[in-house]
Design a protein around this motif. Structure first.
Motif, mmCIF file in Angstrom:
data_model
loop_
_atom_site.group_PDB
_atom_site.id
_atom_site.type_symbol
_atom_site.label_atom_id
_atom_site.label_comp_id
_atom_site.label_asym_id
_atom_site.label_seq_id
_atom_site.Cartn_x
_atom_site.Cartn_y
_atom_site.Cartn_z
ATOM 1 N N SER A 1 47.224 42.511 43.624
ATOM 2 C CA SER A 1 46.532 42.425 42.332
ATOM 3 C C SER A 1 47.158 41.426 41.358
ATOM 4 N N ARG B 1 46.963 34.674 40.327
ATOM 5 C CA ARG B 1 46.540 34.082 39.051
ATOM 6 C C ARG B 1 45.896 32.723 39.281
ATOM 7 N N THR C 1 39.086 40.609 44.213
ATOM 8 C CA THR C 1 38.607 41.750 43.430
ATOM 9 C C THR C 1 39.768 42.428 42.705
ATOM 10 N N SER C 2 40.829 42.658 43.444
ATOM 11 C CA SER C 2 41.953 43.392 42.889
ATOM 12 C C SER C 2 42.638 42.598 41.778
ATOM 13 N N SER C 3 42.665 41.268 41.905
ATOM 14 C CA SER C 3 43.332 40.424 40.909
ATOM 15 C C SER C 3 42.370 39.927 39.829
ATOM 16 N N CYS C 4 41.077 40.231 40.008
ATOM 17 C CA CYS C 4 40.037 39.778 39.078
ATOM 18 C C CYS C 4 40.058 38.255 38.879
ATOM 19 N N VAL C 5 40.038 37.556 40.007
ATOM 20 C CA VAL C 5 40.003 36.085 40.004
ATOM 21 C C VAL C 5 38.982 35.623 41.037
ATOM 22 N N GLU D 1 39.757 30.628 38.044
ATOM 23 C CA GLU D 1 39.349 31.551 36.970
ATOM 24 C C GLU D 1 38.054 32.275 37.350
ATOM 25 N N LYS E 1 34.671 35.200 39.200
ATOM 26 C CA LYS E 1 35.581 36.332 39.370
ATOM 27 C C LYS E 1 35.151 37.244 40.522
ATOM 28 N N GLU E 2 36.153 37.712 41.255
ATOM 29 C CA GLU E 2 35.937 38.668 42.352
ATOM 30 C C GLU E 2 35.077 38.113 43.484
ATOM 31 N N LYS E 3 35.059 36.782 43.570
ATOM 32 C CA LYS E 3 34.293 36.147 44.659
ATOM 33 C C LYS E 3 35.199 35.218 45.446
#
Lengths: 337, 337
Positions: B160, B163, B235-239, B307, B310-312
């Motif tokens: 998660s 970056r 998904t877990s890192s929201c990137v 950035e 996200k989540e893709k």
């Protein structure tokens, strides 16, 4: 002729299982942690921290039985293996091997049972894995649980420290789990009220407080039953053990069905019982404290440790005779746990 | 209609498995240790001691395959799950569910393989359990391994922490294990040279020394393959994560057979590969060090963290187009590990 195939007897928990472990597991994977063959391995992880680590596979059939199911059995079984090492059970992992076609309603019931059992025992399921195999490649569901717990400083249970003069304590009726499973197998058509005794023995041990330090050896008599466990203790401690038939607590129905089926209840599996070999001077006090807890209300002193015959277990019968009780030979019942 | 039965797809390692875990496992057993769904749970045991604890079930078919067998796979798989949490793997437990009639010669081969793999990875098997079920109630042998390891202070892997700007590194060719298993299934009649990549990734990570502290997220792309693992990380890192088709290392034969069979190699399982999301400024150095080790000789930077979206996960194709690579839907192959 050298045997060539795995048989059900290899999984009996008795003589054949011991031979299997010696010949196939220890000869290849042996190391000082594995070799004591205690219920848990005792690991040292820096400083004075000792953890107990254990793993059990559950293939019980049927998966739902009077007094429990494969879910609660898996949780309590692993909790008990940690507790028998003196550890406070903390964390469990849960491995599910599921057969394609398993009704989700049944799985839900099992997982609810895991949840309830973990809550009751005060442990958390922290990791796990799920695999699905095709229909016919498993029987509904097999569960493997692993667990870790912390062993308090200076506590040493295991099964190799029994000494002549010590007394043998059990916390209640013997053979309930095995008979409950047996009676619930449809093909036998038996009607009975017997329930599995599956329960978290850590709760009972906690009740003992500092009296725990007067336990010399401890084990839960699961596969192979009380007879096999006592034999393991006698062998490991290099002592003799005599038990008194008159003192061993049994449900009347377990005795009756055992006679009917031609089984010896001393070999029936238990899942909420412990055998504690304790210092003679503290035995009465230990039994008294255990009796105050629901899991120990039928606790009894059932025998004593002798100098000889070494590595043997003797049963003093009700009529006063004595006979040797060997480790389980053959197999009483496949898929008991 | 609400689904009523377990299907093979529940064990795919893809979307259906995630949904299953959310709905049936986390909803009942959820707690802060379990919820990250990392390869291992991270446990705090007094002082500054952090241990990783993991469990995996292995039901691979066939049990012997090019490059390994269920024994080495079980050891390395568990070692890798510990390593992905940053832990130094130390102790394993071994659960065997054996089918009656399994040739002892096959079991011996598997146990020899467990022994060799444990030795290679520097871990000890310290506890275990063996159960036997009737013929037809399992398929030869299922192994469940659990493991514990020590996590060095200040090291935090998980999935998660990726970056934007970070780079994506893999340590070699993708899809080898999945294709080796597929090709070894007799019913397909495929001839191939592909071997499973099963290996202990802890050895490769050890090589990195302090460079490990520049890894932001780490996971081994097993069931569900590289595509699914990257999706979990995104998904877990929201990137967002973009990978470059041109840079991803593949064996030519894996690509050829994938095309022949209509499979996407990005979804094939790996058992000796890691995906490391690393600080951009250290990526070249990390790859260089990894390439010096046999398990990392084909290491490559294969993409970067964005950035958005996200989540893709995006694949930049060889001809310059971009397409979204979703998590595995359906199932590529049952009993891959």
């Amino acid at each position: 002729m050298r045997e060539q195939f795995i048989t059900l007897e290899h999984g009996s928990g008795g003589a054949k299982t011991m031979e299997f472990i010696q010949r196939w597991i220890l000869s290849k994977l042996g190391n000082p942690y594995l070799e004591p063959l205690d219920d848990s391995a005792e690991l040292f992880l820096g400083q004075d921290l000792r953890i107990a680590f254990t793993l059990d596979c559950y293939v019980v059939s049927p998966i739902f039985f009077p007094g429990g199911d494969i879910g609660s059995l898996a949780v309590y079984g692993t909790v008990n293996d940690l507790a028998m090492q003196g550890a406070e059970p903390l964390y469990l992992s849960l491995g599910l091997i599921l057969e394609e076609g398993l009704p989700l309603a049944e799985l839900e019931k099992i997982l609810e049972s895991v949840k309830g059992a973990a809550h009751h025992a005060g442990v958390l399921v922290v990791t796990g894995d799920t695999k699905v195999v095709k229909k016919g490649e498993a029987d509904k569901v097999y569960i493997t649980t692993s667990g870790v717990g912390l062993i308090p400083p200076k506590l040493n249970f295991g099964i190799s420290n029994a000494r002549p003069g010590d007394l043998v304590v059990v916390n209640g009726t013997i053979g309930d789990h095995g008979m409950a499973i047996l009676a619930s197998r449809e093909e036998l058509g038996i009607e009975s009220q017997i329930k599995s005794d599956t329960a978290p023995l850590s709760l009972l041990l906690r009740e003992l407080g500092d009296l725990k330090f007067h336990i010399r050896a401890l084990k839960d008599p699961t596969r192979g039953g009380l007879a096999t466990t006592l034999n393991e203790m006698a062998t490991s401690s290099c002592v003799g053990i005599e038990i008194w038939e008159r003192e061993i607590p049994f449900h009347q129905e377990v005795l009756g069905l055992s006679e009917l089926l031609g089984l010896d209840p001393l070999y029936l599996a238990n899942e909420g019982k412990l055998v504690a070999i304790v210092e003679r001077s503290k035995a009465d006090e230990i039994v008294e404290v255990m009796r105050r807890h629901p899991l120990g209300k039928d606790s009894k002193i059932i025998g004593e440790v002798l100098e000889a015959p070494k590595e043997k277990v003797l049963l003093k019968t009700k009529i006063g005779g004595k006979r040797i009780i060997p480790i389980l030979k053959g197999i009483q019942l496949p898929r008991i746990c």
